[in-house]
Enzyme design. Sequence first.
Site, mmCIF file in Angstrom:
data_model
loop_
_atom_site.group_PDB
_atom_site.id
_atom_site.type_symbol
_atom_site.label_atom_id
_atom_site.label_comp_id
_atom_site.label_asym_id
_atom_site.label_seq_id
_atom_site.Cartn_x
_atom_site.Cartn_y
_atom_site.Cartn_z
ATOM 1 N N LYS A 1 0.820 -1.210 0.000
ATOM 2 C CA LYS A 1 0.000 0.000 0.000
ATOM 3 C C LYS A 1 0.857 1.265 0.000
ATOM 4 C CE LYS A 1 -4.098 -2.146 0.861
ATOM 5 N NZ LYS A 1 -3.790 -3.564 1.092
HETATM 6 C C1 LIG Z 1 -4.486 -4.703 0.745
HETATM 7 C C2 LIG Z 1 -3.752 -5.973 0.783
HETATM 8 C C3 LIG Z 1 -4.046 -7.027 -0.092
HETATM 9 C C4 LIG Z 1 -5.193 -6.955 -1.078
HETATM 10 O O1 LIG Z 1 -4.971 -6.004 -2.080
HETATM 11 P P1 LIG Z 1 -6.192 -5.451 -2.954
HETATM 12 O O2 LIG Z 1 -5.642 -4.369 -3.798
HETATM 13 O O3 LIG Z 1 -7.204 -4.968 -1.960
HETATM 14 O O4 LIG Z 1 -6.710 -6.619 -3.732
HETATM 15 C C5 LIG Z 1 -3.261 -8.170 -0.051
HETATM 16 N N1 LIG Z 1 -2.261 -8.280 0.837
HETATM 17 C C6 LIG Z 1 -1.943 -7.288 1.707
HETATM 18 C C7 LIG Z 1 -0.829 -7.486 2.656
HETATM 19 C C8 LIG Z 1 -2.669 -6.108 1.695
HETATM 20 O O5 LIG Z 1 -2.353 -5.126 2.550
#
Ligand SMILES: *Cc1c(COP(=O)(O)O)cnc(C)c1O
Length: 462
Positions: free
Chosen positions: A112
């Site tokens: 993120k």
């Molecule tokens: C947010 C997240 C996901 C999922 O990603 P999306 O874009 O919501 O599909 C998978 N793994 C981790 C560690 C995340 O923080």
Amino acid sequence: MKYISTRGAAPVLTFEEAMLTGLARDGGLYVPETIPQMSADDIRDLAGLSYEEIAFRVMRPFVGDTFSDAEFKGCIERAYAGFGHDARAPLVQLGPNHFLMELFHGPTLAFKDFAMQLIGQMFEVALKRSGKRVTIVGATSGDTGSAAIEAFRGLDAVDVFILYPHGRVSEVQRRQMTTPSESNVHAIAMDGDFDDCQARLKDMFNDFEFRDGVKLAGVNSINWARVLAQVVYYFSSAVSLGAPERKISFTVPTGNFGDIFAGFIAKQMGLPIDRLVIATNQNDILHRCMESSAYTKTGVKPSISPSMDIEVSSNFERALFWAHGKDGQAIKGLMDDLASGGGFTISDNAMGALRENYDSGMVDEAGTSAMITKALAQTGEILCPHSAIGAAVAEDHLGTTPMITLATAHPAKFPDAVEAATGMRPALPPRMSDLFEREERVTRAPNDLQALQSIIRERISE
Ligand SMILES: *Cc1c(COP(=O)(O)O)cnc(C)c1O
């Protein structure tokens, strides 16, 4: 560059407006009206460039005249300067033709940060120029919230409120949200699960009096700028494995469908991607949908990969929009069915379009643990539970095309699950080793729109 809503009934916006807004006023999600193209030569020219330079070349056409080249370059440089690895998104090899892209070297140890750090910089430049203030409200299953707080803490023109499901995030995730001491940071522990948090957030955006009154801005994965920032590492990794001469496939641990949808955009731009494989945990609504054409909610079951404990996969709406030939009315129909009846069924035509690009797989709790154990034994790599789900699903899709699995978080963010699988407790990087000593600050709130709105109104007027 113009941005349109997936439901076809919201104003057409510029990049800056779409970024500062988040959710469209018709309840839809913004997407670019046309997708900029990169030729094979453009892609070949990316070989050997820094992550930042690739980021500039891939994203520049989407930004339009929101930023000058120099402003945009500055945003990119500052966004990634704090990462703990010079390659930003390094690849390691897990097995023959199977690679892992480590997306966890940012300040909060999850992928993120790639989008959120850049958004923080872009908001800062845009808001300084206009002299405006905004209130950012986000819902999180754990990682978005910490990444948003890290990106916006201490900025003058922004208050940031993060709703997370009380008791359903890991301790590291919670502490990353509750320990920043800046007065513009507000962590809210809400009753319910992540889908409840996301639903209350959508309610706030649909309450136009509140939305305009507090100048609400959204940075959830529905924000187009987040998807865009994630497109970059599909290019950087594919090029380092031989694109555009070779096709590459990707497996993506998926919840809200933002990360994997960025891969679809990379493919639409011209990157030779073969398969995009959706990997889910036991909350497998997307996998069931790919198999049966029916998107049907059955209730979220908490798992050891909490960032994927989701049943309302917001960005799937964008994939559906393309699969339906960009027919906003059709999307509105499906989303109305989801809201009123808990599900929808996808036509054969649209399913065909989805299956042209996406495969899927599911891994249960035991399978997740087993993959963490196996990867450590066979490769020395310690996987977080989300990344383990990706790696396990990818193993069922290996072939002659190189496969890149996205490692979405650092194992130290989920130490309990990793310790249970390996007997080893992964250590936090030294720069965060005092996380467990820092003081926490959090507001508890019911799953109630009005209560949440009063908390936000009170805090921003202080
Ligand atoms: C947010 C997240 C996901 C999922 O990603 P999306 O874009 O919501 O599909 C998978 N793994 C981790 C560690 C995340 O923080």
